[in-house]
Design an enzyme around this catalytic site. Structure first.
Site, mmCIF file in Angstrom:
data_model
loop_
_atom_site.group_PDB
_atom_site.id
_atom_site.type_symbol
_atom_site.label_atom_id
_atom_site.label_comp_id
_atom_site.label_asym_id
_atom_site.label_seq_id
_atom_site.Cartn_x
_atom_site.Cartn_y
_atom_site.Cartn_z
ATOM 1 N N ASP A 123 0.796 -1.235 0.000
ATOM 2 C CA ASP A 123 0.000 0.000 0.000
ATOM 3 C C ASP A 123 0.828 1.284 0.000
ATOM 4 O O ASP A 123 0.319 2.352 0.332
ATOM 5 C CB ASP A 123 -0.941 0.017 1.214
ATOM 6 C CG ASP A 123 -2.078 -0.976 1.053
ATOM 7 O OD1 ASP A 123 -2.637 -1.049 -0.048
ATOM 8 O OD2 ASP A 123 -2.391 -1.670 2.026
ATOM 9 N N ASP A 183 -6.579 -4.041 -6.387
ATOM 10 C CA ASP A 183 -6.269 -2.735 -5.781
ATOM 11 C C ASP A 183 -4.811 -2.340 -6.017
ATOM 12 O O ASP A 183 -4.464 -1.154 -6.048
ATOM 13 C CB ASP A 183 -6.492 -2.747 -4.262
ATOM 14 C CG ASP A 183 -7.646 -3.607 -3.794
ATOM 15 O OD1 ASP A 183 -7.996 -4.554 -4.511
ATOM 16 O OD2 ASP A 183 -8.170 -3.351 -2.718
HETATM 17 N N1 GLY Z 1 -7.331 -1.674 -0.749
HETATM 18 C C1 GLY Z 1 -8.361 -1.843 0.146
HETATM 19 C C2 GLY Z 1 -9.708 -1.428 -0.257
HETATM 20 O O1 GLY Z 1 -9.997 -0.997 -1.353
HETATM 21 O O2 GLY Z 1 -10.564 -1.555 0.581
#
Ligand code: GLY
Length: 400
Positions: A123, A183
């Site tokens: 992330d 993501d």
């Molecule tokens: N990457 C986590 C979400 O979109 O909740």
């Protein structure tokens, strides 16, 4: 420099028309008062900005979301959402030109620096690029650039050449060997930019290959995507295609589709690979033509959620779609993409989605759904909805 007016020009005309009609009919006076009183409760999204500015600064407590009672969930910088609050403050500064927001954005951004060494998560882009990335574009502060390059270096340690991807998560090791989530496309922007800043093509090559691997393995025939693809670390083969935040493995989790649309438009920006552009267009078509998309274009949390229309919406997915769709429009010049983004921005700017005056939380929008399977952050304010919403508003303004 935008300062939202409380009443737009068409709004004024409507009010004058109501007044004219009411003056002719004395019996409608009280109805007229009711209408005005109701109107007066409407808060424009820019009226919420001061709640973010005034939120008390704490280096260990970034505001992430709020529950129905207005209790704020606060997180440390290692949380994947930490970069959105400073990122939103940078965007408010861009929209308003008010230096108070810039000063506050700088203050919150600084607290994220230690994440440049955190190699336990993919992330990095969400955390570092939304904070320092925006900060660098606005201030040209060389120290911010160095932090972005250092962060890319850390993120690159999660790349596996056999799989051709960056590993997303480290948890659930008893089940997954090398999970990659859709993501993860969003974190490529940090790598692409770090290559531009440092002239080291390693990060570019990793990001490019990650996007290619995801294109090959994450998508179904109808161009919706799986949430998680798990790979074998030795052979690079696919072990499973599952969900973590969607309704079921085969369903279309709304935010996942949004990350894909945005991610491939962004990946095209850096690579000029038309396959990436085509994928973004195909995801856009999947979203725009979907039978379960509500009239106001704010999706339910999953396109296959079991109780539609009695399911929570996900304003965050809508905000990401609007912003991604505007980037896509820049390349396609297809009016459908622009009109769809406009529709979402109009809906999100309405009384239904903008948090009303009574609520003292440091957020702009409500009706986002974070993690439905865990019954966590359902149908409320979440910071990343605000971030991508303002990004969409800025992108729209720049198009004009
Ligand atoms: N990457 C986590 C979400 O979109 O909740």
């Amino acid at each position: 420099m935008i300062k939202e007016k409380r009443k737009t020009f068409p709004g004024l005309i409507i009010t004058l028309l109501i007044c004219f009609t009411a003056c002719k009919d004395i019996s409608s006076d009280s109805k007229q008062e009711e209408t005005i009183a109701e109107e007066d409760k409407i808060i424009q999204y820019s009226d919420r900005f001061s709640y973010l500015l005034e939120y008390s600064v704490d280096s260990l407590a970034f505001p992430r979301s709020a529950d129905d009672n207005g209790i704020i969930k606060k997180v440390p910088s290692k949380d994947w959402t930490s970069g959105f609050f400073p990122g939103t403050l940078w965007k408010i500064y861009q929209l308003t030109g008010d230096t108070k927001y810039k000063a506050k954005a700088k203050e919150w951004t600084t607290f994220i620096e230690k994440e440049k060494y955190n190699d336990r998560t993919h992330d990095m882009g969400f955390k570092v690029f939304c904070s320092f990335g925006n900060g660098f574009k606005i201030t040209n502060n060389a120290a911010y650039k160095d932090i972005i390059i250092e962060s890319a270096q850390t993120l690159s340690t999660r790349y596996n050449t056999t799989v051709g991807s960056i590993r997303s998560w480290d948890f659930n090791k008893e089940e997954w060997q090398f999970p990659v989530i859709i993501d993860n496309m969003m974190n490529l922007e940090l790598l692409f930019e770090a290559s531009n800043y440092s002239k080291d093509t390693t990060y570019y090559n990793m990001a490019n290959q990650h996007a290619r691997t995801t294109l090959k393995n994450h998508f179904r025939d109808n161009n919706s995507s799986f949430h998680v693809v798990d790979y074998d670390t030795i052979t690079g083969d696919i072990r499973a295609k599952v969900t973590h935040q969607g309704f079921r493995n085969e369903s279309s989790w709304a935010r996942g589709q949004a990350w894909g649309l945005y991610g491939y438009a962004m990946a095209y920006r850096y690579t000029n690979n038309v396959e990436f552009l085509e994928q973004s267009k195909k995801i856009a078509a999947f979203l725009m033509d979907h039978n379960n998309l509500p009239e106001d274009a704010i999706p339910y949390w999953d396109f296959d959620a079991p109780n539609i229309p009695s399911e929570p919406r996900d304003a965050s997915a809508a905000a990401v779609i609007a912003s991604g769709m505007l980037e896509l429009y820049e390349y396609t010049k297809d009016k459908k993409h622009l009109e769809f983004a406009d529709k979402i921005i109009t809906s999100l700017s309405s009384k239904k989605y903008v948090i009303q005056k009574e609520s003292n939380v440091p957020f702009i929008l409500s009706h986002s759904t974070g993690n439905w399977p865990k019954n966590d952050e359902i149908n409320g304010p979440i910071n990343y909805a605000d971030y991508y919403f303002l990004e969409a508003v800025l992108r729209r303004k720049n198009l004009r």
